[in-house]
Design a protein around this motif. Structure first.
Motif, PDB file in Angstrom:
ATOM      1  N   ILE A   9       0.857  -1.186   0.000  1.00 49.82           N
ATOM      2  CA  ILE A   9       0.000   0.000   0.000  1.00 49.82           C
ATOM      3  C   ILE A   9       0.894   1.238   0.000  1.00 49.82           C
ATOM      4  CG2 ILE A   9      -1.827   1.260   1.216  1.00 49.82           C
ATOM      5  CD1 ILE A   9      -2.533  -1.399   2.630  1.00 49.82           C
ATOM      6  N   ILE A  10       0.706   2.095  -0.979  1.00 51.01           N
ATOM      7  CA  ILE A  10       1.454   3.364  -1.024  1.00 51.01           C
ATOM      8  C   ILE A  10       0.445   4.476  -0.760  1.00 51.01           C
ATOM      9  CG2 ILE A  10       2.884   4.900  -2.437  1.00 51.01           C
ATOM     10  CD1 ILE A  10       3.807   2.446  -4.015  1.00 51.01           C
ATOM     11  N   ASN A  11       0.549   5.062   0.417  1.00 47.17           N
ATOM     12  CA  ASN A  11      -0.418   6.086   0.820  1.00 47.17           C
ATOM     13  C   ASN A  11       0.135   7.485   0.549  1.00 47.17           C
ATOM     14  OD1 ASN A  11      -2.459   7.564   2.008  1.00 47.17           O
ATOM     15  ND2 ASN A  11      -1.676   7.261   4.099  1.00 47.17           N
ATOM     16  N   GLY A  12      -0.506   8.184  -0.380  1.00 45.91           N
ATOM     17  CA  GLY A  12      -0.068   9.533  -0.745  1.00 45.91           C
ATOM     18  C   GLY A  12      -0.774  10.617   0.049  1.00 45.91           C
ATOM     19  N   SER A  13      -1.570  10.224   1.035  1.00 47.67           N
ATOM     20  CA  SER A  13      -2.209  11.247   1.872  1.00 47.67           C
ATOM     21  C   SER A  13      -1.305  11.524   3.074  1.00 47.67           C
ATOM     22  CB  SER A  13      -3.582  10.773   2.363  1.00 47.67           C
ATOM     23  OG  SER A  13      -4.114  11.745   3.246  1.00 47.67           O
ATOM     24  N   PRO A  14      -1.181  12.798   3.458  1.00 49.84           N
ATOM     25  CA  PRO A  14      -0.323  13.074   4.615  1.00 49.84           C
ATOM     26  C   PRO A  14      -0.952  12.657   5.944  1.00 49.84           C
ATOM     27  CG  PRO A  14      -1.291  15.107   3.751  1.00 49.84           C
ATOM     28  CD  PRO A  14      -1.698  14.012   2.818  1.00 49.84           C
ATOM     29  N   ARG A  15      -2.227  12.261   5.897  1.00 48.95           N
ATOM     30  CA  ARG A  15      -2.861  11.861   7.154  1.00 48.95           C
ATOM     31  C   ARG A  15      -3.671  10.585   6.945  1.00 48.95           C
ATOM     32  NH1 ARG A  15      -7.861  16.068   7.809  1.00 48.95           N
ATOM     33  NH2 ARG A  15      -8.984  15.270   5.994  1.00 48.95           N
ATOM     34  N   LYS A  16      -4.088   9.992   8.062  1.00 48.23           N
ATOM     35  CA  LYS A  16      -4.847   8.746   7.956  1.00 48.23           C
ATOM     36  C   LYS A  16      -6.322   9.052   8.194  1.00 48.23           C
ATOM     37  CE  LYS A  16      -1.882   4.912   9.166  1.00 48.23           C
ATOM     38  NZ  LYS A  16      -1.560   3.960  10.232  1.00 48.23           N
ATOM     39  N   LYS A  17      -6.934   9.719   7.180  1.00 46.18           N
ATOM     40  CA  LYS A  17      -8.359  10.051   7.360  1.00 46.18           C
ATOM     41  C   LYS A  17      -9.190   9.496   6.197  1.00 46.18           C
ATOM     42  CE  LYS A  17      -9.667  12.969  10.496  1.00 46.18           C
ATOM     43  NZ  LYS A  17     -10.294  14.175  10.974  1.00 46.18           N
ATOM     44  N   ASN A  18      -9.721  10.378   5.362  1.00 47.68           N
ATOM     45  CA  ASN A  18     -10.685   9.920   4.344  1.00 47.68           C
ATOM     46  C   ASN A  18     -10.095   8.881   3.383  1.00 47.68           C
ATOM     47  OD1 ASN A  18     -12.170  11.901   5.546  1.00 47.68           O
ATOM     48  ND2 ASN A  18     -12.051  13.348   3.844  1.00 47.68           N
ATOM     49  N   THR A  19      -8.930   9.222   2.822  1.00 47.58           N
ATOM     50  CA  THR A  19      -8.327   8.323   1.836  1.00 47.58           C
ATOM     51  C   THR A  19      -7.990   6.990   2.511  1.00 47.58           C
ATOM     52  OG1 THR A  19      -7.269  10.324   0.964  1.00 47.58           O
ATOM     53  CG2 THR A  19      -6.580   8.240   0.009  1.00 47.58           C
TER      54      THR A  19
END
Ligand SMILES: Cc1cc2nc3c(=O)[nH]c(=O)nc-3n(C[C@H](O)[C@H](O)[C@H](O)COP(=O)(O)O)c2cc1C
Length: 243
Positions: free
Chosen positions: A5-15
């Motif tokens: 998993i590559i998460n491009g969101s700076p936070r762990k919320k909606n995305t």
């Protein structure tokens, strides 16, 4: 199955919530890369990755471990919120560091799930951009989950589940899909460039050393007779033009 998993969101919320919901439909091992934590410096435009080889990138030690994890995964989940109608800067910076993969595609056996969240606009456009990027990397097939407002709506939530299940089935099948005509076009363009009188050395080395020059598309990916002929024709035309 192994998923990265590559998460491009700076936070762990909606995305991230959408990623977690999709993940709950998959079976296997999961590894998470949160680009915010990776602290990859901005691409400084040195061209080293393209001209000299990716190992010459000043940020190789940050970027290559992620590339290695993609190599050893069966499926990639790549996620971004929409920022100013595009991917997040975090994801774009990572993508910029993979520009050499456009010249030297390698992920022909990989499948991807693209997760994009937005407040209201741009989700389809951004998912399409990520899809195009992955296609340049050689990725075999991408599934898209572009959703507004975190998928709280029941219909959208069902969509996350159904797309994730299709992705799972496809990854587990190990079946490789036939490429699109545009994929054949780029493949043959880069392949033909490796044969020019004055090629980019890193490209030439890659195409010849991997033996990709002997293929009409990625190894293991079957082409029907039309696509095979089209691929050979494209290569012939590009070679002629470049001569
Ligand atoms: C800097 C920034 C730019 C944004 N740009 C857009 C935009 O162009 N269109 C839109 O509909 N939402 C936009 N949004 C809203 C986010 O896409 C949306 O809230 C998203 O779900 C946030 O995901 P996250 O919770 O993973 O951060 C923006 C948010 C931020 C912080």
């Amino acid at each position: 199955m192994k998923y990265l998993i590559i998460n491009g969101s700076p936070r762990k919320k909606n995305t991230w919530k959408m990623v977690e919901q999709a993940r709950s439909k998959l079976d296997g091992e999961f590894e998470e890369i949160h680009l915010m934590k990776e602290k990859i410096p901005m691409c400084n435009g040195c061209f080293n990755c393209i001209m000299e080889g990716e190992e010459k990138c000043p940020h190789f030690d940050k970027v290559n471990p992620i590339i290695e994890k993609i190599r050893s995964s069966d499926g990639i989940i790549i996620a971004s919120p929409v920022y100013a109608m595009n991917v997040s800067a975090l994801l774009k910076n990572f993508i910029d560091h993979t520009a050499y993969l456009y010249h030297r595609p390698e992920f022909f056996t990989k499948k991807a799930l693209i997760v994009v969240s937005t407040a209201g606009a741009g989700q389809k456009k951004v998912a399409k951009y990520i899809d195009e990027t992955l296609r340049h990397w050689g990725v075999n097939k991408s599934y898209k989950i572009p959703i507004a407002c975190g998928g709280k709506d029941e219909l959208e939530s069902k969509k996350i589940d159904s797309v994730a299940l299709k992705f799972k089935e496809d990854v587990e099948s190990k079946k490789l899909h036939s490429p699109k005509f545009i994929d054949l076009l780029y493949f043959n363009l880069w392949k033909a460039l490796a044969f020019t009188k004055d090629p980019i050395k890193a490209d030439k080395d890659y195409w010849f050393n991997t033996g990709l020059v002997n293929y009409d598309y990625g190894p293991g990916v079957d082409l029907n007779i039309f696509k095979k002929t089209f691929s050979k024709l494209l290569f012939f035309i590009f070679r002629r033009i470049m001569k």
